[in-house]
Write a protein that holds these residues in place. Structure first.
Motif, mmCIF file in Angstrom:
data_model
loop_
_atom_site.group_PDB
_atom_site.id
_atom_site.type_symbol
_atom_site.label_atom_id
_atom_site.label_comp_id
_atom_site.label_asym_id
_atom_site.label_seq_id
_atom_site.Cartn_x
_atom_site.Cartn_y
_atom_site.Cartn_z
ATOM 1 N N ILE A 1 -28.165 7.021 2.923
ATOM 2 C CA ILE A 1 -27.870 7.127 4.351
ATOM 3 C C ILE A 1 -26.383 6.871 4.566
ATOM 4 N N ASP A 2 -25.718 7.800 5.231
ATOM 5 C CA ASP A 2 -24.317 7.595 5.614
ATOM 6 C C ASP A 2 -24.309 7.033 7.030
ATOM 7 N N ALA A 3 -24.073 5.729 7.146
ATOM 8 C CA ALA A 3 -23.969 5.089 8.463
ATOM 9 C C ALA A 3 -22.519 4.695 8.726
ATOM 10 N N VAL A 4 -21.599 5.477 8.195
ATOM 11 C CA VAL A 4 -20.175 5.171 8.330
ATOM 12 C C VAL A 4 -19.506 6.209 9.226
ATOM 13 N N GLY A 5 -19.529 7.474 8.790
ATOM 14 C CA GLY A 5 -18.939 8.528 9.607
ATOM 15 C C GLY A 5 -17.479 8.777 9.314
ATOM 16 N N MET A 6 -16.786 9.242 10.326
ATOM 17 C CA MET A 6 -15.495 9.924 10.153
ATOM 18 C C MET A 6 -14.309 9.039 9.814
ATOM 19 N N GLU A 7 -14.467 7.719 9.927
ATOM 20 C CA GLU A 7 -13.314 6.863 9.649
ATOM 21 C C GLU A 7 -13.560 5.966 8.440
ATOM 22 N N ALA A 8 -14.165 6.525 7.409
ATOM 23 C CA ALA A 8 -14.454 5.735 6.215
ATOM 24 C C ALA A 8 -13.174 5.125 5.652
ATOM 25 N N HIS A 9 -13.329 3.927 5.138
ATOM 26 C CA HIS A 9 -12.175 3.192 4.619
ATOM 27 C C HIS A 9 -12.175 3.154 3.098
ATOM 28 N N HIS A 10 -11.012 2.995 2.569
ATOM 29 C CA HIS A 10 -10.825 2.547 1.192
ATOM 30 C C HIS A 10 -11.615 3.343 0.170
ATOM 31 N N GLY A 11 -12.431 2.641 -0.628
ATOM 32 C CA GLY A 11 -13.045 3.309 -1.762
ATOM 33 C C GLY A 11 -11.955 3.648 -2.761
ATOM 34 N N ASN A 12 -11.927 4.876 -3.183
ATOM 35 C CA ASN A 12 -10.908 5.342 -4.118
ATOM 36 C C ASN A 12 -9.564 5.469 -3.379
ATOM 37 N N PRO A 13 -8.558 4.676 -3.751
ATOM 38 C CA PRO A 13 -7.309 4.646 -2.979
ATOM 39 C C PRO A 13 -6.631 6.014 -2.894
ATOM 40 N N ALA A 14 -6.676 6.775 -3.970
ATOM 41 C CA ALA A 14 -6.013 8.081 -3.956
ATOM 42 C C ALA A 14 -6.712 9.009 -2.967
ATOM 43 N N MET A 15 -8.035 9.004 -2.993
ATOM 44 C CA MET A 15 -8.792 9.870 -2.096
ATOM 45 C C MET A 15 -8.644 9.429 -0.651
ATOM 46 N N TYR A 16 -8.589 8.099 -0.444
ATOM 47 C CA TYR A 16 -8.394 7.568 0.910
ATOM 48 C C TYR A 16 -7.055 8.049 1.460
ATOM 49 N N ALA A 17 -6.012 7.960 0.643
ATOM 50 C CA ALA A 17 -4.671 8.377 1.080
ATOM 51 C C ALA A 17 -4.666 9.867 1.401
ATOM 52 N N TYR A 18 -5.343 10.633 0.559
ATOM 53 C CA TYR A 18 -5.438 12.085 0.764
ATOM 54 C C TYR A 18 -6.065 12.389 2.125
ATOM 55 N N ASP A 19 -7.219 11.752 2.398
ATOM 56 C CA ASP A 19 -7.923 12.021 3.653
ATOM 57 C C ASP A 19 -7.153 11.490 4.856
ATOM 58 N N ARG A 20 -6.553 10.309 4.689
ATOM 59 C CA ARG A 20 -5.816 9.698 5.783
ATOM 60 C C ARG A 20 -4.659 10.617 6.193
ATOM 61 N N THR A 21 -3.985 11.177 5.188
ATOM 62 C CA THR A 21 -2.851 12.056 5.455
ATOM 63 C C THR A 21 -3.313 13.343 6.121
ATOM 64 N N LYS A 22 -4.369 13.920 5.580
ATOM 65 C CA LYS A 22 -4.875 15.165 6.170
ATOM 66 C C LYS A 22 -5.347 14.939 7.601
ATOM 67 N N GLN A 23 -5.975 13.779 7.844
ATOM 68 C CA GLN A 23 -6.457 13.488 9.195
ATOM 69 C C GLN A 23 -5.276 13.295 10.143
ATOM 70 N N ALA A 24 -4.262 12.585 9.671
ATOM 71 C CA ALA A 24 -3.099 12.312 10.520
ATOM 72 C C ALA A 24 -2.336 13.593 10.850
ATOM 73 N N THR A 25 -2.352 14.544 9.934
ATOM 74 C CA THR A 25 -1.629 15.795 10.182
ATOM 75 C C THR A 25 -2.549 16.871 10.744
ATOM 76 N N ARG A 26 -3.773 16.446 11.136
ATOM 77 C CA ARG A 26 -4.757 17.340 11.770
ATOM 78 C C ARG A 26 -5.198 18.501 10.878
ATOM 79 N N LEU A 27 -5.023 18.358 9.565
ATOM 80 C CA LEU A 27 -5.534 19.388 8.666
ATOM 81 C C LEU A 27 -7.016 19.161 8.378
ATOM 82 N N GLU A 28 -7.464 17.986 8.717
ATOM 83 C CA GLU A 28 -8.876 17.625 8.565
ATOM 84 C C GLU A 28 -9.111 16.633 9.685
#
Ligand SMILES: [Zn+2]
Ligand SMILES: [Zn+2]
Length: 389
Positions: free
Chosen positions: A258-285
């Motif tokens: 069950i995913d009870a987290v959603g669109m603002e998942a934190h941390h986990g794999n630092p590289a993947m987090y940075a990737y998603d954070r950047t894409k989200q901030a630049t509205r690419l995702e």
């Protein structure tokens, strides 16, 4: 009246606004007695949900006393205590007739905006952006409730607000998250996110007969709540979640995730987090789907991934290969709350569930700005805030 208004990213204010009134014959007006801040309100607070406007009244978890009813509302009377479900639903359309209230076809006056993003529009939701109807929310002294003849449930036999308030969203949402797993005796269910919804999903999975429930989070106090709800716990800052789950399930993986987290998942794999954070901030995702990706990878072959965490738009690096090649079933949805209120109310009355265990803070409506800040930053072990008027 006083109402909690969204004033921009990271800013809410309790302001004086005009009282709501009856607009349509099926409306009611409720004097709010208790309302809660939801994890999904933080997506608004953090500025990740498009089409919010300055001054919008927040809040989709509320209950109170009926003070006015439209001429076509015959099931409610002035003075009734009611809990209001967060999806606004007409009760008559094809979706509603099938019990899929959160995808009502008639309750979003701004359907065209949602259609551009999602293909078709889901239901309108209280206090949850103009794309989802632009309805004023219930973190206020009063709220207008459309389709009051089908949505709100009466609270009888004097149950206190704290025991029934969460019928508005998080208890049914956690329940539906577990129900979508089609739990069979012996099943192992893993839940990402041990916030109140994850905690209720854990309680529900146990009641549905899961043999083991494993909750994943990083905050010790949330994991503690989950443990009290009968779950085993994993802190993803301390262990490799995929490896731990493999070990706990003889290499097979949980039967359902069950995913009870959603669109603002934190941390986990630092590289993947940075990737998603950047894409989200630049509205690419729009969304950071870290928990969802991990839930898919962890799930056993042929298992089910149940998504109740809120997503707004698009994700990338979605492991479709795992879904397809390993015969996974992906189920998702905003909760069809109206479908679950009566049976869950009965369980509360019988003492099977006392949802008030999630409450960590009781505050006044006027304190909403402080409450949002505290909840966002997870200060003072803030698990769930209830605001009273
Ligand atoms: Zn909520
Ligand atoms: Zn409908």
């Amino acid at each position: 009246m006083k109402a909690t208004c969204w004033m921009g990213r990271n800013t809410v204010e309790v302001r004086n606004v005009p009282d709501p009134g009856i607009v349509n014959a099926r409306d009611a007006v409720v004097r709010v007695t208790s309302t809660a801040i939801c994890g999904s309100d933080l997506h608004l607070y953090d500025g990740y949900v498009p089409t919010m406007k300055k001054g919008d009244i927040l809040g989709h978890e509320f209950m109170g006393e009926v003070v006015e009813v439209g001429p076509q509302v015959r099931n409610l009377r002035v003075g009734d205590r009611v809990v209001v479900p967060f999806p606004i639903a007409c009760g008559n359309c094809l979706s509603c007739q099938n019990g899929m209230y959160s995808v009502c076809e008639n309750s979003n006056p701004n359907a065209g905006v949602a259609e551009k993003l999602m293909g078709h529009s889901p239901a309108g939701i209280f206090g949850y952006s103009h794309m989802l109807g632009g309805y004023a929310g219930g973190q206020a002294e009063y709220a207008r409730v459309p389709f009051a003849d089908v949505g709100p449930i009466k609270v009888e036999d004097g149950l206190p607000d704290e025991k029934v308030l969460f019928l508005s969203d998080i208890l049914p949402t956690g329940w539906m998250g577990a129900e979508m797993c089609d739990i069979k005796p012996g099943d192992v269910i893993a839940i990402w996110g041990a916030g109140p919804v994850g905690q209720f999903a854990a309680v529900s999975a146990r009641l549905m007969g899961a043999e083991r429930v494993i909750c994943i989070d990083r905050l010790p106090y949330r994991l503690h709540h989950a443990a009290r709800a009968g779950a085993e716990t994993l802190n993803y800052e301390e262990v490799d979640v995929l490896e731990a789950l493999r070990e706990m399930t003889a290499g097979r993986g949980p039967d359902a995730c069950i995913d009870a987290v959603g669109m603002e998942a934190h941390h986990g794999n630092p590289a993947m987090y940075a990737y998603d954070r950047t894409k989200q901030a630049t509205r690419l995702e729009t969304d950071r789907p870290y928990a969802l990706r991990q839930a898919i990878l962890a799930c056993r072959n042929g298992g089910t991934v149940s998504v109740i965490g809120v997503y707004g738009g698009f994700v990338d690096k979605f492991p479709m290969g795992a879904v397809m090649n390993r015969s996974l079933t992906l189920r998702a949805g905003q909760c069809h709350v109206q479908r679950y209120m009566r049976p869950l109310m009965d369980r509360i009355r019988h003492g099977d569930i006392d949802p008030s265990f999630v409450i960590s803070h009781r505050m006044r409506l006027e304190d909403a700005p402080h409450a949002y800040e505290m909840f966002k930053n997870k200060e003072n072990e803030c698990n769930k805030v209830v605001l009273t008027t």
